[in-house]
Scaffold this motif. Structure first.
Motif, short mmCIF file in Angstrom:
data_model
loop_
_atom_site.label_atom_id
_atom_site.label_comp_id
_atom_site.label_asym_id
_atom_site.label_seq_id
_atom_site.Cartn_x
_atom_site.Cartn_y
_atom_site.Cartn_z
N VAL A 85 0.73 -1.17 0.03
CA VAL A 85 0.06 0.06 0.00
C VAL A 85 0.91 1.43 -0.07
O VAL A 85 0.75 2.36 -0.48
CB VAL A 85 -1.10 -0.16 1.21
CG1 VAL A 85 -1.72 1.41 1.38
CG2 VAL A 85 -2.05 -1.24 1.17
N GLU A 86 1.99 1.18 1.09
CA GLU A 86 2.77 2.44 0.88
C GLU A 86 3.44 2.62 -0.49
O GLU A 86 3.63 4.12 -0.75
CB GLU A 86 3.71 2.32 2.13
CG GLU A 86 3.24 2.32 3.52
CD GLU A 86 4.03 2.47 4.49
OE1 GLU A 86 5.10 2.70 4.47
OE2 GLU A 86 3.42 1.77 5.49
N SER A 87 3.82 1.59 -1.00
CA SER A 87 4.68 1.78 -2.32
C SER A 87 3.75 2.40 -3.61
O SER A 87 4.05 3.23 -4.25
CB SER A 87 5.08 0.37 -2.67
OG SER A 87 6.19 -0.27 -1.71
N PHE A 88 2.55 1.77 -3.47
CA PHE A 88 1.35 2.25 -4.39
C PHE A 88 1.31 4.01 -4.06
O PHE A 88 1.23 4.84 -4.66
CB PHE A 88 0.27 1.46 -4.18
CG PHE A 88 -0.86 2.12 -5.20
CD1 PHE A 88 -0.83 2.10 -6.28
CD2 PHE A 88 -1.98 2.88 -4.47
CE1 PHE A 88 -1.84 2.61 -7.10
CE2 PHE A 88 -3.05 3.45 -5.25
CZ PHE A 88 -3.20 3.23 -6.59
N ALA A 89 1.16 4.34 -2.67
CA ALA A 89 0.92 5.53 -2.47
C ALA A 89 1.99 6.45 -2.62
O ALA A 89 1.94 7.62 -3.38
CB ALA A 89 0.59 5.52 -0.88
N ALA A 90 3.53 6.06 -2.34
CA ALA A 90 4.59 6.72 -2.82
C ALA A 90 4.67 7.05 -4.37
O ALA A 90 4.90 8.20 -4.72
CB ALA A 90 5.67 5.92 -2.23
N THR A 91 4.34 6.19 -5.08
CA THR A 91 4.21 6.25 -6.53
C THR A 91 3.25 7.05 -7.05
O THR A 91 3.64 8.12 -7.82
CB THR A 91 4.12 4.63 -7.15
OG1 THR A 91 5.16 3.94 -6.77
CG2 THR A 91 4.20 4.71 -8.79
N GLU A 92 2.23 6.96 -6.57
CA GLU A 92 0.99 7.68 -7.03
C GLU A 92 1.37 9.47 -6.40
O GLU A 92 1.00 10.48 -7.24
CB GLU A 92 -0.20 7.48 -6.46
CG GLU A 92 -0.90 6.29 -7.14
CD GLU A 92 -1.10 6.34 -8.49
OE1 GLU A 92 -1.97 7.18 -8.80
OE2 GLU A 92 -0.54 5.32 -9.10
N PHE A 93 2.01 9.49 -5.17
CA PHE A 93 2.24 10.97 -4.58
C PHE A 93 3.23 11.40 -5.60
O PHE A 93 3.14 12.56 -6.09
CB PHE A 93 2.65 10.73 -3.37
CG PHE A 93 3.12 11.97 -2.58
CD1 PHE A 93 1.98 12.78 -1.98
CD2 PHE A 93 4.34 12.51 -2.61
CE1 PHE A 93 2.43 13.93 -1.60
CE2 PHE A 93 4.63 13.43 -1.88
CZ PHE A 93 3.65 14.42 -1.60
N CYS A 94 4.24 10.67 -5.84
CA CYS A 94 5.36 11.34 -6.69
C CYS A 94 4.92 11.69 -8.12
O CYS A 94 5.13 12.60 -8.68
CB CYS A 94 6.50 10.43 -7.05
SG CYS A 94 7.50 10.34 -5.36
N ALA A 95 4.19 10.72 -8.64
CA ALA A 95 3.60 11.02 -10.16
C ALA A 95 2.71 12.09 -10.05
O ALA A 95 2.57 12.92 -11.34
CB ALA A 95 2.89 9.69 -10.62
N ALA A 96 1.87 12.33 -9.21
CA ALA A 96 0.98 13.47 -9.26
C ALA A 96 1.74 14.96 -8.90
O ALA A 96 1.22 15.83 -9.19
CB ALA A 96 -0.24 13.36 -8.24
#
Length: 185
Positions: A85-96
């Motif tokens: 979940v955290e990996s997904f959140a970090a990826t989405e956060f950085c991409a946005a």
């Protein structure tokens, strides 16, 4: 937002499981939760259902529920789920390209101030700030089901474990004293 009766029963019972007041193997019935949390049977039953779904308890006919015993394998599995979940959140956060929330900075600073684990209180402050930092990251997703899953996926304090450093070691975390406090801004 005002807590519902289900939330009151749920929080009362979950907290006692997490802090070791109700250790693994303990039986608890709905009537006890009703009296202690000041709720009726239906909210207590719903809290039991929720905690059973989160694998904190197992329903036992005519006895209420039994607190599950967590072992290191359970904790490692839960941390693996959190990692995803955290990996997904970090990826989405950085991409946005979102701005880093102020709460994340504050928690990093608290972690820096307490990273030497000079005493149990410092270790506990560190672990609480670490938990809050990761929760803030996941909250940037704005996805309520994912946030709820994350907040219930790993106990902030493993059952029956009262020492913060031991709690971190069970979770697979390793800490060393930093050479100097990094700056994040």
């Amino acid at each position: 937002m005002k807590a519902t009766a289900v939330d009151k029963a749920y929080v009362w019972l979950r907290q006692r499981i997490l802090d070791g007041t109700l250790p693994g193997g303990t039986f608890i019935d709905e009537a006890t939760v009703c009296e202690a949390a000041g709720v009726s049977r239906t909210p207590a039953r719903e809290a039991f259902n929720r905690l059973e779904g989160e694998r904190f308890i197992t329903r036992v006919p005519r006895r209420g529920a039994q607190v599950r015993e967590l072992n290191s394998s359970d904790l490692h599995d839960a941390y693996d789920a959190r990692f995803m979940v955290e990996s997904f959140a970090a990826t989405e956060f950085c991409a946005a390209g979102h701005k880093v929330p102020e709460a994340m900075y504050r928690n990093l600073e608290i972690m820096d101030e307490n990273a030497d684990f000079e005493d149990e209180a410092a270790a506990l402050r560190y672990l609480e700030a670490d938990q809050a930092f990761h929760a803030a990251l996941v909250q940037t997703l704005g996805n309520r089901p994912v946030i709820d899953f994350f907040s219930h996926s790993v106990p902030t304090k493993p059952v029956g474990c009262n020492h913060p450093v031991a709690m971190a070691e069970i979770g697979g975390l390793r800490f060393s004293k930093p050479r100097s406090a990094p700056r994040y801004r």
